[in-house]
Design a protein around this motif. Structure first.
Motif, PDB file in Angstrom:
ATOM      1  N   LEU A 155     -53.481 -10.179   6.815  1.00 34.70           N
ATOM      2  CA  LEU A 155     -52.274 -10.600   6.094  1.00 34.70           C
ATOM      3  C   LEU A 155     -52.696 -12.003   5.601  1.00 34.70           C
ATOM      4  O   LEU A 155     -52.405 -12.447   4.269  1.00 34.70           O
ATOM      5  N   LEU A 156     -53.591 -12.778   6.321  1.00 36.18           N
ATOM      6  CA  LEU A 156     -54.136 -14.016   5.763  1.00 36.18           C
ATOM      7  C   LEU A 156     -54.853 -13.558   4.337  1.00 36.18           C
ATOM      8  O   LEU A 156     -54.844 -14.493   3.401  1.00 36.18           O
ATOM      9  N   THR A 157     -55.810 -12.764   4.452  1.00 40.86           N
ATOM     10  CA  THR A 157     -56.717 -12.376   3.499  1.00 40.86           C
ATOM     11  C   THR A 157     -55.984 -11.888   2.433  1.00 40.86           C
ATOM     12  O   THR A 157     -56.219 -12.256   1.220  1.00 40.86           O
ATOM     13  N   LEU A 158     -54.794 -11.186   2.412  1.00 42.29           N
ATOM     14  CA  LEU A 158     -53.961 -10.801   1.310  1.00 42.29           C
ATOM     15  C   LEU A 158     -53.373 -12.004   0.588  1.00 42.29           C
ATOM     16  O   LEU A 158     -53.539 -12.191  -0.480  1.00 42.29           O
ATOM     17  N   ALA A 159     -52.546 -12.805   1.287  1.00 43.08           N
ATOM     18  CA  ALA A 159     -52.414 -14.112   0.770  1.00 43.08           C
ATOM     19  C   ALA A 159     -53.388 -14.910   0.153  1.00 43.08           C
ATOM     20  O   ALA A 159     -53.010 -15.342  -0.979  1.00 43.08           O
ATOM     21  N   GLY A 160     -54.388 -15.084   0.769  1.00 43.92           N
ATOM     22  CA  GLY A 160     -55.549 -15.811   0.230  1.00 43.92           C
ATOM     23  C   GLY A 160     -55.911 -15.421  -1.130  1.00 43.92           C
ATOM     24  O   GLY A 160     -56.255 -16.192  -2.030  1.00 43.92           O
ATOM     25  N   LEU A 161     -56.174 -13.906  -1.120  1.00 42.94           N
ATOM     26  CA  LEU A 161     -56.618 -13.522  -2.471  1.00 42.94           C
ATOM     27  C   LEU A 161     -55.718 -13.613  -3.522  1.00 42.94           C
ATOM     28  O   LEU A 161     -56.089 -13.933  -4.685  1.00 42.94           O
ATOM     29  N   ARG A 162     -54.334 -13.467  -3.258  1.00 49.99           N
ATOM     30  CA  ARG A 162     -53.366 -13.803  -4.110  1.00 49.99           C
ATOM     31  C   ARG A 162     -53.212 -15.067  -4.923  1.00 49.99           C
ATOM     32  O   ARG A 162     -53.226 -15.284  -5.913  1.00 49.99           O
ATOM     33  N   ILE A 163     -53.541 -16.185  -3.773  1.00 48.36           N
ATOM     34  CA  ILE A 163     -53.368 -17.319  -4.309  1.00 48.36           C
ATOM     35  C   ILE A 163     -54.829 -17.629  -4.952  1.00 48.36           C
ATOM     36  O   ILE A 163     -54.731 -18.434  -6.174  1.00 48.36           O
ATOM     37  N   THR A 164     -55.663 -17.171  -4.516  1.00 45.02           N
ATOM     38  CA  THR A 164     -56.962 -17.535  -5.201  1.00 45.02           C
ATOM     39  C   THR A 164     -57.179 -16.991  -6.617  1.00 45.02           C
ATOM     40  O   THR A 164     -57.766 -17.687  -7.651  1.00 45.02           O
ATOM     41  N   ALA A 165     -56.673 -15.778  -6.938  1.00 45.20           N
ATOM     42  CA  ALA A 165     -56.693 -15.124  -8.350  1.00 45.20           C
ATOM     43  C   ALA A 165     -55.721 -15.786  -8.911  1.00 45.20           C
ATOM     44  O   ALA A 165     -56.044 -16.100 -10.413  1.00 45.20           O
ATOM     45  N   TRP A 166     -54.588 -16.464  -8.702  1.00 47.13           N
ATOM     46  CA  TRP A 166     -53.776 -17.184  -9.401  1.00 47.13           C
ATOM     47  C   TRP A 166     -54.289 -18.444  -9.841  1.00 47.13           C
ATOM     48  O   TRP A 166     -54.264 -18.888 -10.998  1.00 47.13           O
ATOM     49  N   MET A 167     -55.144 -19.333  -8.994  1.00 47.81           N
ATOM     50  CA  MET A 167     -55.827 -20.604  -9.018  1.00 47.81           C
ATOM     51  C   MET A 167     -56.907 -20.224  -9.874  1.00 47.81           C
ATOM     52  O   MET A 167     -57.247 -21.260 -10.659  1.00 47.81           O
ATOM     53  N   MET A 168     -57.676 -19.321  -9.962  1.00 49.02           N
ATOM     54  CA  MET A 168     -58.818 -18.982 -10.659  1.00 49.02           C
ATOM     55  C   MET A 168     -58.291 -18.797 -12.207  1.00 49.02           C
ATOM     56  O   MET A 168     -59.023 -19.494 -13.144  1.00 49.02           O
ATOM     57  N   GLY A 169     -57.374 -17.943 -12.351  1.00 49.44           N
ATOM     58  CA  GLY A 169     -56.794 -17.865 -14.010  1.00 49.44           C
ATOM     59  C   GLY A 169     -56.406 -19.093 -14.411  1.00 49.44           C
ATOM     60  O   GLY A 169     -56.850 -19.465 -15.445  1.00 49.44           O
ATOM     61  N   TYR A 170     -55.580 -19.965 -13.652  1.00 51.71           N
ATOM     62  CA  TYR A 170     -54.815 -21.249 -14.141  1.00 51.71           C
ATOM     63  C   TYR A 170     -56.149 -22.311 -14.415  1.00 51.71           C
ATOM     64  O   TYR A 170     -56.301 -22.768 -15.788  1.00 51.71           O
ATOM     65  N   ILE A 171     -57.134 -22.421 -13.319  1.00 49.88           N
ATOM     66  CA  ILE A 171     -58.201 -23.431 -13.612  1.00 49.88           C
ATOM     67  C   ILE A 171     -58.969 -23.171 -14.985  1.00 49.88           C
ATOM     68  O   ILE A 171     -59.369 -24.043 -15.678  1.00 49.88           O
ATOM     69  N   ILE A 172     -59.417 -21.754 -14.859  1.00 47.54           N
ATOM     70  CA  ILE A 172     -60.266 -21.436 -15.823  1.00 47.54           C
ATOM     71  C   ILE A 172     -59.608 -21.584 -17.332  1.00 47.54           C
ATOM     72  O   ILE A 172     -60.285 -21.941 -18.369  1.00 47.54           O
ATOM     73  N   ARG A 173     -58.453 -21.155 -17.379  1.00 51.19           N
ATOM     74  CA  ARG A 173     -57.605 -21.373 -18.769  1.00 51.19           C
ATOM     75  C   ARG A 173     -57.684 -22.752 -19.165  1.00 51.19           C
ATOM     76  O   ARG A 173     -57.921 -23.136 -20.344  1.00 51.19           O
ATOM     77  N   ARG A 174     -57.507 -23.685 -18.190  1.00 54.29           N
ATOM     78  CA  ARG A 174     -57.259 -25.090 -18.471  1.00 54.29           C
ATOM     79  C   ARG A 174     -58.658 -25.871 -18.475  1.00 54.29           C
ATOM     80  O   ARG A 174     -58.722 -26.991 -19.323  1.00 54.29           O
ATOM     81  N   TRP A 175     -59.357 -25.735 -17.632  1.00 58.36           N
ATOM     82  CA  TRP A 175     -60.703 -26.169 -17.437  1.00 58.36           C
ATOM     83  C   TRP A 175     -62.025 -25.694 -17.383  1.00 58.36           C
ATOM     84  O   TRP A 175     -63.090 -26.193 -17.057  1.00 58.36           O
TER      85      TRP A 175
END
Length: 423
Positions: free
Chosen positions: A297-317
């Motif tokens: 369950l923690l892995t599922l939540a972690g992967l979801r958050i990681t995917a969102w953060m990676m997309g946002y960070i790479i688009r911006r920086w």
């Protein structure tokens, strides 16, 4: 901008380290509450003055190393990106081969070598600390052999995991995190299944328990708990450590009861039986499967958050971090950085759940063996052998302790004694 970010990150790391140094060595008070003075939970009742001093020193340094090395890992991944090394490794790999799997292996090799070199000072200091305080008995050559084995096992696993992960990112750019999680479920179960028979023997020798009388007592205990166990294994840990341990590992037909030979040498049979009953409690109360479910369950939540953060960070920086796109393998350090931070942030919750399960296991074991005296002596000897901190500071407990503190464990046993006498 990259230079400014790098200097800011280094300064922030130094501030974290300075704060934790002050917290551990100056602010935190290792003394136990007055209510426990003179009880079996008071370390001064079972440790001599020198052992008390060494326990405090050793625990403080180990705790500081943990809180210094954890953000150091984050800093390492961040600088790898800012300095363009990750992008350079990717370009190098692409220039060498047209095969993606081989490109991934080349990239991971250089990233792994650099990572190994970066964290080696912390690992060596930890090893040397254990030698200084007579916890470690392993010579340097043997320790380095284990480090090299760690490197190649991690490298092999990473080739498989990263190859599949980035294939999913390219094929399923919006839902790769969900597909990665679905694949992680059978992979995690498979690794748990093969761990006792393929991986653990690379580090130590395992063999059936030599003391057949003790094995019979342990198997009788297992039978009472309806645990299907045919053999108990011992492992030759004395050549590496003076600490004590026992555990149940694996799942299904590969599950094993394992005792360190140091435990066999330093504890009496009734104390070993208490430890075994504790480990059996995890099986009886399904803690292994609860742990797997929590992890997934923690892995599922972690992967979801990681995917969102990676997309946002790479688009911006992305330009500053030298990452052209999420599907570029040069984004891997960003994935590892975000995952490491999320894992650290989840530690208080996962440790809290684990401490609850360990408390339940302690209670089950003492009720099963009917020998709370042996239980108390066991925890006292565990404290002495590992120079464990009986009453750690709050931050240390939240982030490092998957088991209750020795103060909590022993005092609960004393309360159990009182309840038993009243009954």
């Amino acid at each position: 901008m990259a230079r400014k970010w790098a200097s800011t990150a280094v300064m922030l790391y130094l501030l974290i380290v300075a704060f934790m140094y002050w917290y551990i060595f100056s602010w935190a008070d290792p003394a136990i509450p007055a209510v426990f003075k003179g009880t079996a939970a008071d370390p001064s009742t079972f440790l001599n003055a020198r052992e008390l001093m060494l326990s405090e020193e050793y625990s403080e340094i180990r705790n500081f190393l943990f809180f210094a090395s954890t953000p150091y890992e984050w800093l390492f991944y961040f600088l790898i990106l800012l300095l363009g090394l990750s992008r350079a490794f990717e370009k190098w790999a692409v220039s060498v081969s047209k095969w993606r799997v081989l490109q991934t292996a080349i990239y991971l090799f250089w990233l792994s070598v650099l990572s190994f070199a970066a964290v080696f000072p912390f690992n060596y200091v930890s090893y040397s600390l254990g030698k200084k305080y007579n916890i470690n008995t392993q010579d340097f050559a043997s320790w380095m052999e284990d480090e090299v084995i760690d490197f190649w096992i991690s490298f092999g696993e990473m080739i498989l995991i990263v190859s599949v992960l980035y294939w999913l990112i390219r094929k399923r750019p919006k839902k790769w995190w969900l597909h990665a999680w679905l694949l992680s479920v059978p992979f995690s179960l498979f690794m748990m299944f093969v761990q006792p028979v393929l991986i653990d023997p690379l580090y130590n020798d395992f063999y059936p328990l030599k003391n057949k009388e003790l094995e019979h007592k342990i198997l009788e205990l297992a039978s009472k708990a309806d645990i299907p166990a045919d053999h108990v294994y011992e492992v030759n840990m004395a050549r590496k450590t003076n600490a004590l341990n026992a555990y149940v590992t694996g799942i299904g037909s590969n599950s094993r009861i394992v005792l360190w030979d140091t435990t066999l040498r330093k504890l009496a049979d009734n104390e070993i039986l208490f430890i075994m009953a504790h480990e059996m409690a995890h099986y009886v109360e399904k803690h292994i499967y609860i742990g797997i479910a929590t992890y997934l369950l923690l892995t599922l939540a972690g992967l979801r958050i990681t995917a969102w953060m990676m997309g946002y960070i790479i688009r911006r920086w992305g330009k500053v971090l030298k990452i052209p796109a999420v599907e570029s393998i040069s984004s891997l350090p960003l994935f590892l950085l975000i995952s490491a931070v999320l894992l650290f942030a989840s530690e208080p919750l996962s440790n809290y759940i684990s401490r609850y399960e360990e408390t339940r296991a302690d209670r089950y074991a003492v009720e099963m063996t009917k020998d709370s005296g042996a239980a108390v002596r066991t925890f006292q000897e565990l404290t002495r052998a590992g120079l464990s901190e009986v009453n750690p500071p709050a931050l240390v407990k939240w982030f490092r302790y998957s088991h209750p503190t020795m103060l909590e464990r022993i005092s609960r046993l004393e309360n159990y004694n009182s309840e038993s006498r009243n009954d």
